[in-house]
Design a protein around this motif. Structure first.
Motif, PDB file in Angstrom:
ATOM      1  N   PRO A 219       0.814  -1.216   0.000  1.00  0.00           N
ATOM      2  CA  PRO A 219       0.000   0.000   0.000  1.00  0.00           C
ATOM      3  C   PRO A 219       0.846   1.264   0.000  1.00  0.00           C
ATOM      4  CG  PRO A 219      -0.862  -1.543   1.574  1.00  0.00           C
ATOM      5  CD  PRO A 219       0.427  -2.108   1.096  1.00  0.00           C
ATOM      6  N   THR A 220       1.909   1.264   0.818  1.00  0.00           N
ATOM      7  CA  THR A 220       2.741   2.465   0.844  1.00  0.00           C
ATOM      8  C   THR A 220       3.413   2.687  -0.492  1.00  0.00           C
ATOM      9  OG1 THR A 220       3.106   2.155   3.180  1.00  0.00           O
ATOM     10  CG2 THR A 220       4.621   3.584   2.044  1.00  0.00           C
ATOM     11  N   LEU A 221       3.905   1.609  -1.118  1.00  0.00           N
ATOM     12  CA  LEU A 221       4.516   1.780  -2.432  1.00  0.00           C
ATOM     13  C   LEU A 221       3.515   2.392  -3.402  1.00  0.00           C
ATOM     14  CD1 LEU A 221       6.564  -1.490  -2.939  1.00  0.00           C
ATOM     15  CD2 LEU A 221       7.448   0.816  -2.873  1.00  0.00           C
ATOM     16  N   GLY A 222       2.258   1.943  -3.322  1.00  0.00           N
ATOM     17  CA  GLY A 222       1.245   2.465  -4.229  1.00  0.00           C
ATOM     18  C   GLY A 222       0.962   3.930  -3.952  1.00  0.00           C
ATOM     19  N   ILE A 223       0.831   4.270  -2.674  1.00  0.00           N
ATOM     20  CA  ILE A 223       0.550   5.656  -2.315  1.00  0.00           C
ATOM     21  C   ILE A 223       1.697   6.542  -2.773  1.00  0.00           C
ATOM     22  CG2 ILE A 223       0.369   7.184  -0.330  1.00  0.00           C
ATOM     23  CD1 ILE A 223      -1.176   4.809   1.032  1.00  0.00           C
ATOM     24  N   VAL A 224       2.927   6.048  -2.573  1.00  0.00           N
ATOM     25  CA  VAL A 224       4.093   6.830  -2.977  1.00  0.00           C
ATOM     26  C   VAL A 224       4.109   7.021  -4.486  1.00  0.00           C
ATOM     27  CG1 VAL A 224       6.590   6.684  -3.181  1.00  0.00           C
ATOM     28  CG2 VAL A 224       5.506   6.323  -0.991  1.00  0.00           C
ATOM     29  N   ALA A 225       3.737   5.976  -5.244  1.00  0.00           N
ATOM     30  CA  ALA A 225       3.712   6.101  -6.697  1.00  0.00           C
ATOM     31  C   ALA A 225       2.761   7.210  -7.098  1.00  0.00           C
ATOM     32  CB  ALA A 225       3.296   4.788  -7.342  1.00  0.00           C
ATOM     33  N   ASP A 226       1.598   7.266  -6.467  1.00  0.00           N
ATOM     34  CA  ASP A 226       0.643   8.302  -6.812  1.00  0.00           C
ATOM     35  C   ASP A 226       1.172   9.685  -6.462  1.00  0.00           C
ATOM     36  OD1 ASP A 226      -1.095   6.314  -7.614  1.00  0.00           O
ATOM     37  OD2 ASP A 226      -2.819   7.502  -6.949  1.00  0.00           O
ATOM     38  N   ILE A 227       1.842   9.773  -5.300  1.00  0.00           N
ATOM     39  CA  ILE A 227       2.295  11.100  -4.865  1.00  0.00           C
ATOM     40  C   ILE A 227       3.428  11.607  -5.752  1.00  0.00           C
ATOM     41  CG2 ILE A 227       3.367  12.360  -2.975  1.00  0.00           C
ATOM     42  CD1 ILE A 227       1.797  10.620  -1.066  1.00  0.00           C
ATOM     43  N   ILE A 228       4.391  10.728  -6.079  1.00  0.00           N
ATOM     44  CA  ILE A 228       5.517  11.261  -6.869  1.00  0.00           C
ATOM     45  C   ILE A 228       5.077  11.637  -8.276  1.00  0.00           C
ATOM     46  CG2 ILE A 228       7.389  10.186  -5.559  1.00  0.00           C
ATOM     47  CD1 ILE A 228       7.615   8.100  -7.681  1.00  0.00           C
ATOM     48  N   THR A 229       4.067  10.962  -8.836  1.00  0.00           N
ATOM     49  CA  THR A 229       3.633  11.390 -10.169  1.00  0.00           C
ATOM     50  C   THR A 229       2.961  12.754 -10.087  1.00  0.00           C
ATOM     51  OG1 THR A 229       1.647  10.095  -9.832  1.00  0.00           O
ATOM     52  CG2 THR A 229       3.359   9.114 -11.177  1.00  0.00           C
ATOM     53  N   VAL A 230       2.162  12.965  -9.050  1.00  0.00           N
ATOM     54  CA  VAL A 230       1.457  14.246  -8.943  1.00  0.00           C
ATOM     55  C   VAL A 230       2.449  15.391  -8.779  1.00  0.00           C
ATOM     56  CG1 VAL A 230      -0.071  15.610  -7.505  1.00  0.00           C
ATOM     57  CG2 VAL A 230      -0.665  13.274  -8.062  1.00  0.00           C
ATOM     58  N   PHE A 231       3.433  15.193  -7.895  1.00  0.00           N
ATOM     59  CA  PHE A 231       4.299  16.325  -7.580  1.00  0.00           C
ATOM     60  C   PHE A 231       5.493  16.443  -8.505  1.00  0.00           C
ATOM     61  CE2 PHE A 231       1.862  15.823  -3.765  1.00  0.00           C
ATOM     62  CZ  PHE A 231       1.507  17.134  -3.511  1.00  0.00           C
ATOM     63  N   SER A 232       5.688  15.482  -9.416  1.00  0.00           N
ATOM     64  CA  SER A 232       6.696  15.738 -10.436  1.00  0.00           C
ATOM     65  C   SER A 232       6.036  15.933 -11.788  1.00  0.00           C
ATOM     66  CB  SER A 232       7.732  14.607 -10.483  1.00  0.00           C
ATOM     67  OG  SER A 232       7.088  13.398 -10.753  1.00  0.00           O
ATOM     68  N   ARG A 233       4.714  15.974 -11.814  1.00  0.00           N
ATOM     69  CA  ARG A 233       3.956  16.201 -13.032  1.00  0.00           C
ATOM     70  C   ARG A 233       4.398  15.255 -14.139  1.00  0.00           C
ATOM     71  NH1 ARG A 233       0.343  17.922 -10.600  1.00  0.00           N
ATOM     72  NH2 ARG A 233      -0.716  18.608 -12.481  1.00  0.00           N
TER      73      ARG A 233
ATOM     74  N   GLU B 116       8.016  19.502  -7.341  1.00  0.00           N
ATOM     75  CA  GLU B 116       7.658  20.507  -6.360  1.00  0.00           C
ATOM     76  C   GLU B 116       7.711  19.852  -4.995  1.00  0.00           C
ATOM     77  OE1 GLU B 116       4.217  23.900  -6.056  1.00  0.00           O
ATOM     78  OE2 GLU B 116       3.920  22.128  -7.266  1.00  0.00           O
ATOM     79  N   LEU B 117       8.557  20.378  -4.104  1.00  0.00           N
ATOM     80  CA  LEU B 117       8.772  19.687  -2.834  1.00  0.00           C
ATOM     81  C   LEU B 117       7.756  20.115  -1.787  1.00  0.00           C
ATOM     82  CD1 LEU B 117      12.643  19.491  -2.559  1.00  0.00           C
ATOM     83  CD2 LEU B 117      11.048  17.732  -3.239  1.00  0.00           C
ATOM     84  N   LYS B 118       6.492  19.799  -2.024  1.00  0.00           N
ATOM     85  CA  LYS B 118       5.479  19.990  -0.986  1.00  0.00           C
ATOM     86  C   LYS B 118       5.644  18.893   0.058  1.00  0.00           C
ATOM     87  CE  LYS B 118       2.771  23.442  -2.350  1.00  0.00           C
ATOM     88  NZ  LYS B 118       1.929  23.295  -3.503  1.00  0.00           N
TER      89      LYS B 118
ATOM     90  N   ALA C   1       7.181  11.232   0.455  1.00  0.00           N
ATOM     91  CA  ALA C   1       7.282  10.155  -0.531  1.00  0.00           C
ATOM     92  C   ALA C   1       8.729   9.916  -0.924  1.00  0.00           C
ATOM     93  CB  ALA C   1       6.444  10.500  -1.760  1.00  0.00           C
ATOM     94  N   LEU C   2       9.484  11.018  -1.154  1.00  0.00           N
ATOM     95  CA  LEU C   2      10.880  10.839  -1.553  1.00  0.00           C
ATOM     96  C   LEU C   2      11.697  10.246  -0.414  1.00  0.00           C
ATOM     97  CD1 LEU C   2      11.409  14.142  -3.516  1.00  0.00           C
ATOM     98  CD2 LEU C   2      11.228  11.851  -4.456  1.00  0.00           C
ATOM     99  N   SER C   3      11.399  10.695   0.813  1.00  0.00           N
ATOM    100  CA  SER C   3      12.161  10.145   1.935  1.00  0.00           C
ATOM    101  C   SER C   3      11.830   8.670   2.121  1.00  0.00           C
ATOM    102  CB  SER C   3      11.862  10.914   3.214  1.00  0.00           C
ATOM    103  OG  SER C   3      10.547  10.639   3.640  1.00  0.00           O
ATOM    104  N   PHE C   4      10.610   8.295   1.761  1.00  0.00           N
ATOM    105  CA  PHE C   4      10.291   6.867   1.805  1.00  0.00           C
ATOM    106  C   PHE C   4      11.214   6.097   0.883  1.00  0.00           C
ATOM    107  CE2 PHE C   4       8.332   3.291  -0.353  1.00  0.00           C
ATOM    108  CZ  PHE C   4       8.064   2.467   0.723  1.00  0.00           C
TER     109      PHE C   4
END
Lengths: 571, 193, 109, 259
Positions: free
Chosen positions: A277-291, A360-362, A368-371
């Motif tokens: 689940p965390t890997l999935g959540i991280v995948a979603d977050i990094i795509t959003v914040f790196s466009r 964008e480092l929100k 997500a990146l630190s994960f």
């Protein structure tokens, strides 16, 4: 069911959802969002208890024999109870409810575009069973003899015979709580899988499902496929404890190793159950914040399949030196080391997603990146332990402990904060304070490394886990090693203090934060197309899906995102 | 799946109705629970653990009668499903209650069997075989009881004329309980060497 | 219930099941252990298949359900064969002694 | 690297240290490569006004090679790790070299009993020497051990020997080691065994031939002073050392004296 095949696809569903009384809205809800909150809040309360336990036993390790402020004296029995229940709570009562049940409940119906789980009342029931298991666990701390202290793996005969463990009812209640929790997640899991298989929005193909949903469902399937033997084992262990059978007692013909197999057959997939689940959540977050579009959606998905499949055939690497057949160990070394291949490929894909992005480092992105960074350390150190010959030295040492904290901490805590900061605007309709979020991030991430990096070296020095006072081992009672222990403990206290920043930010933002727009991060997935917070029934008009979840920065479009439910322009 | 259930419940992207899909998932996880127990039993048995020769003391007749009863009740529950598909509520109601009756007969025989064993001193702690015997048949009996309760609830529901699809769902569950027994029977009653 | 399929003749299946049951009960009376294993477990598998395919309507079910159930059984197989070497080949405490004697290891491997 | 922290006092300690070194090289390479890429990307591709992110699907071959080739390299290095590991493992746990000496190790809550085979090299004979929490070994001898447990799982772990094996009640597990360095080392129980797990240690002393014989004679005469107790008495006090710890100590000694 006759209307099942011809489901009414885009009716307005306002009339189904009349106003509910407080009792049915918040105490006995069937709305998946409220149930998700219940899971998340229960999990966070348990995380506080688990953190408190960690504080108590780390203080004892740093200053052995001293009174621990806010706790008291930590004796050997109490120390065992603290470490055992710290592990149990953090895995079964924090990682699983928050990441799978909590965020799974919250995002699955929203992300696949339906109005609720397919079985809302089953969903409620599974939370209630979970709550009961929580209460049973907490009760077990207060019975005569104290809480169970036989390590979270509960190896018999220690766990099955009261004369050995000295915690008669503590052990039984522990087994009961864990078994109840499994039943709860089995029911919840059936709900999740069925929802995702059957209730997707029209037009949403398998390859349009966001990775977060995919991975949560995969995790649930792994859980359902691995937990069965352990439920049988828990029944057997409970009967050993209370009725006096001897399934795991050699004196009556049983075999203690059998429990280890039953436990780890579940226990190893369980690692991936909480990881995915965390890997999935991280995948979603990094795509959003790196466009960026996710690099190789299918590759990522297949690597997850491979990881999940392999996770079933590696369990005995926890038992290399437990008296198993040494030849079998070779087989398990091969499968264990093989698991690095899909996981490495997945990590490469995640990092490649950042390439060419507009990062964008929100706060959610920082988490997500630190994960990824922390999980890299946890992942590579796993190779040491997968090698059976090195496991001869590292088994049950602080090296193991540091390794799995480098995986579980990113998974559970970092993943939880990433998800909360990311979906907070959707959950409560208000933004969190980004500055406080960043302070909290650095105040957590740096001390986290200060706690666990030194423990690798303690492990190299041969220090064993679950020992309440190293003064009893002259080789370990040196001043240098003690300094490392004190350093780790101080870091822990610093980290715990910084959590107050989060709690402040969380509750103040919930009531006084800036009002959040529907789609604050300009993300594609369906949950951002509904108001924040979503009403009961989620969508005013149930959406139809036209494309995959990661169409960011598509050339030729003015906007750098392209929501899944936006109809294609007529051309 | 009440009348006001969410729309999600009525969607069917796989083509399998949601309720049935969920029951199949439940069956898959039950396979693991019983399978885990049976696997442990087989491991100990093949290992020649002392006590497993006691399988010859179990009553083959009682086991065979129970198999017969469960097979027959499986038949009646599937006939109930066939009847409700034709819309014949009363007939379906009757067949469901035949099935529940089968469950009672099964439990009666089971109780008789347990009594006989306990009187002869074969209690659960005697040796590993009897531990497994009582655990496995006990867990199975709990499933039988659970199935009977749910079936009774469903029978009144369909007589009032809603939730017809549940007859098929409880049917699948009941057949599964039957399947478990089909494997427990040779393990516990026949293979006594 | 939306899918229409012909119901199999349930009573016929039931009679088959009873015949098989009679066979499996009769099997041990011949007192040939190998035959008993075949009659007991072979017939159990046939019976299970009959029930699953007809009564549970697996015959008419989507492939994904088959996949699901087969996957469960395969995982159980993995579990069994992963555990078997430890629990079954111990014979008390002899197996490690066997490792000690190298020739013996080679035989086993 | 392990040697920096702990003596390597047995014949296979070096092999395990080498294995550790090999794996460290391999994973160190991967770790710094991926970590470097991660950090580099984060700084290189920060958001700039007016610059739009690239559209890369990661599904074309020219793109997937960036993850596929490294992943083939991972496979190759995995094979190396597996091969080296199995060589070491087979040597340590899977083969039993001919023995020079024999010792029976019995774990119980919460102490260790050792039965040295004595001059004849056989157990269960009249010349066996039994000790509690004190294992005496002769340097250079290949020892076989028979590991037993009276109650729960214990673990016979001597970090200096890189030796670790669970003691399982109901089974006798054998294995071997060969001490190569004179000195006294810790033995720690490494499997949770209940209340006293944290005090379940023992002293392992590797003797030269001469001192070994003297010690054995002393034990049989009853003039022997336990190494374990001597060692527990002379440990360096820690800054926060309090009287409670002393209580625990005497508890440990008391336990040891019972068995």
């Amino acid at each position: 069911m006759s209307q099942a095949a011809t489901a009414v696809q885009t009716d307005t569903n306002a009339e189904h959802h009349e106003e509910l009384s407080f009792l049915y809205k918040y105490i006995l809800p069937t709305d998946h969002k409220i149930i998700a909150m219940q899971y998340i809040f229960t999990g966070m309360i348990m995380a506080v208890i688990g953190g408190y336990f960690a504080y108590a036993f780390r203080m004892q390790l740093a200053f052995p024999g001293e009174l621990v402020p806010l706790y008291g004296l930590v004796g050997p029995g109490e120390y065992n109870m603290l470490v055992t229940n710290h592990g149990t709570i953090m895995i079964f009562w924090v990682a699983m409810p928050v990441l799978i049940a909590g965020f799974g409940n919250y995002i699955i119906p929203l992300m696949i575009g339906c109005d609720d789980m397919v079985f809302p009342r089953l969903n409620r029931l599974s939370y209630q069973i979970f709550l009961a298991s929580t209460l049973v666990l907490i009760l077990s701390f207060f019975v005569k003899g104290g809480g169970f202290g036989g390590a979270w793996t509960a190896y018999p005969p220690l766990s099955s015979v009261a004369e050995y463990s000295l915690t008669d009812w503590g052990a039984s209640l522990w087994v009961l709580a864990v078994a109840l929790e499994f039943v709860s997640f089995l029911l919840g899991g059936i709900n999740f899988v069925t929802t995702t298989m059957n209730a997707r929005a029209p037009g949403m193909k398998m390859m349009d499902i966001p990775i977060a949903v995919w991975f949560i469902v995969l995790a649930v399937i792994l859980f359902m496929a691995s937990v069965g033997p352990l439920i049988a084992g828990a029944v057997m262990l409970f009967m050993d404890q209370r009725i006096g059978t001897s399934f795991f007692l050699p004196s009556g013909g049983g075999d203690p190793l059998l429990w280890q197999h039953l436990f780890w057959f579940f226990g190893h997939p369980e690692v991936y159950v909480v990881l995915l689940p965390t890997l999935g959540i991280v995948a979603d977050i990094i795509t959003v914040f790196s466009r960026k579009k996710l690099f190789g959606y299918k590759t990522v998905l297949y690597t997850a399949f491979a990881t999940g499949g392999l996770s079933f055939v590696v369990w005995a690497h926890h038992q290399f030196i437990a008296g198993i057949d040494p030849r079998m160990a070779n087989v398990f070394v091969v499968t264990t080391v093989l698991i690095s291949i899909p996981l490495a490929e997945m990590m490469f894909s995640y990092i490649a997603t950042l390439y060419g992005g507009s990062i964008e480092l929100k706060t959610p992105m920082l988490w997500a990146l630190s994960f990824i960074a922390a999980f890299l350390i946890g992942g590579v150190t796993g190779i040491y332990l997968g090698a059976s010959a090195l496991d001869v030295y590292f088994h049950d040492s602080y090296f193991v402990l540091a390794h799995f904290h480098y995986t579980f901490f990113p998974i559970t805590i970092i993943g939880m904060f990433a998800a909360i900061t990311f979906w907070f605007p959707k959950m409560f309709g208000r933004m969190m304070n980004d500055t406080l979020g960043k302070i909290h991030f650095w105040g957590t991430f740096i001390p986290f490394n200060c706690i666990f990096l030194p423990l690798f070296f303690l492990g190299l020095a041969g220090q064993h886990r679950r020992i309440y006072n190293y003064n009893h081992f002259p080789d370990l009672a040196t001043q240098e090693l003690q300094n490392i222990r004190i350093f780790a403990t101080v870091s822990l206290i610093v980290m715990l203090c910084f959590q107050l920043v989060f709690i402040y930010n969380f509750f103040v933002s919930m009531f006084k934060g800036k009002k959040a727009p529907d789609n604050p991060w300009n993300a594609n997935t369906l949950e951002w197309s509904t108001p924040s917070p979503p009403p009961h029934g989620n969508f005013k008009t149930l959406p139809t899906v036209y494309r995959g979840a990661y169409e960011y920065s598509v050339p030729g479009r003015e906007m750098d995102y392209w929501p899944q439910n936006e109809p294609p322009e007529e051309s | 799946m009440s009348m006001h259930g969410p729309i999600a419940t009525h969607r069917s992207a796989t083509g399998v109705p949601t309720g049935r899909l969920a029951v199949w998932w439940l069956m898959a996880s039950e396979i693991f629970i019983f399978g885990g127990l049976i696997a442990c039993f087989v491991l100990f048995k093949l290992n020649g653990t002392p006590g497993f020769e006691d399988a010859s003391l179990t009553s083959l007749t009682a086991g065979a009668v129970n198999t017969f009863v469960l097979l027959t009740s499986s038949l009646t529950v599937v006939l109930a499903h066939a009847a409700i598909e034709k819309g014949d509520r009363e007939k379906s109601f009757l067949y469901i209650w035949y099935t529940i009756g089968g469950g009672f007969v099964f439990l009666g025989v089971k109780a008789y069997e347990y009594t006989g064993k306990i009187i002869n001193g074969h209690i659960i702690t005697e040796n590993l075989f009897w531990s497994f015997y009582y655990t496995m048949t006990g867990l199975h009996a709990l499933h039988v009881i659970g199935g009977m309760v749910i079936m009774a609830l469903i029978s009144f529901d369909i007589r009032k004329g809603h939730n017809y699809q549940r007859v098929e769902l409880i049917g699948i569950y009941w057949h599964f309980v039957d399947l478990i027994w089909i494997f427990l029977f040779p393990l516990l009653y026949i293979a006594n060497f | 219930m939306s899918e229409a399929y012909a119901h199999p003749n349930y009573v016929k299946i039931w009679i088959w099941l009873l015949v098989l049951l009679a066979l499996s009960v009769a099997g041990p009376m011949l007192e040939i252990p190998t035959l008993t294993i075949i009659t007991a477990f072979g017939i159990a598998i046939v019976k299970a298949f009959l029930v699953a395919a007809n009564f549970m309507h697996l015959k008419f079910e989507k492939k994904i359900i088959w996949f699901l159930l087969l996957m469960s059984i395969c995982m159980l197989g993995v579990f069994f064969f992963g555990v078997a070497p430890d629990i079954m080949m111990t014979e008390g405490d002899q197996w490690i002694d066997c490792i000690a004697d190298k020739s013996c290891v080679e035989q086993r491997l | 690297m392990i040697e920096y922290f702990v003596y390597s006092a047995s014949s296979f300690a070096g092999e395990i240290d080498d294995l550790f070194f090999v794996i460290t090289l391999i994973i160190g390479f991967w770790f710094f490569l991926t970590f470097g890429a991660l950090v580099y990307f984060i700084f290189k591709f920060r958001r700039k006004d007016g610059v739009k992110a690239q559209y890369i699907t990661g599904e074309k071959h020219s793109e997937t090679k960036w993850t596929h080739y490294p992943h083939f390299a991972v496979i190759a290095m995995d094979v190396v790790i597996i091969a080296v590991n199995i060589l070491v493992w087979v040597n340590i746990k899977q083969t039993l070299p001919p023995r020079d000496n024999l010792v029976r190790v019995i774990g119980q809550q919460w102490s260790w009993s050792f039965i040295h085979a004595g001059p004849d090299g056989e157990l269960d004979t009249a010349d066996d020497v039994a000790t509690v929490n004190d294992l005496h070994l002769k340097i250079g001898d290949t020892y076989h051990f028979e590991l037993q447990s009276r109650d729960v799982l214990h673990n016979f772990a001597v970090p200096a020997f890189r030796l670790r094996q669970d003691a399982v009640p109901g089974r006798t597990i054998s294995g071997w080691f060969k001490p190569t360095k004179i000195g006294t080392y810790d033995l720690q129980c490494a499997e949770m065994c209940g209340y006293g797990h944290g005090i379940m240690g023992a002293a392992v002393t590797v003797h030269s031939e001469e001192s070994y014989n003297t010690t054995m004679a002393q034990i049989q005469n009853g003039t022997y002073e336990s190494h374990y107790q001597k060692r527990m008495g002379t440990k360096t006090p820690l800054p926060s050392y309090t009287s409670q710890v002393d209580d625990e100590d005497s508890f440990a000694v008391l336990l040891a004296s019972i068995f």
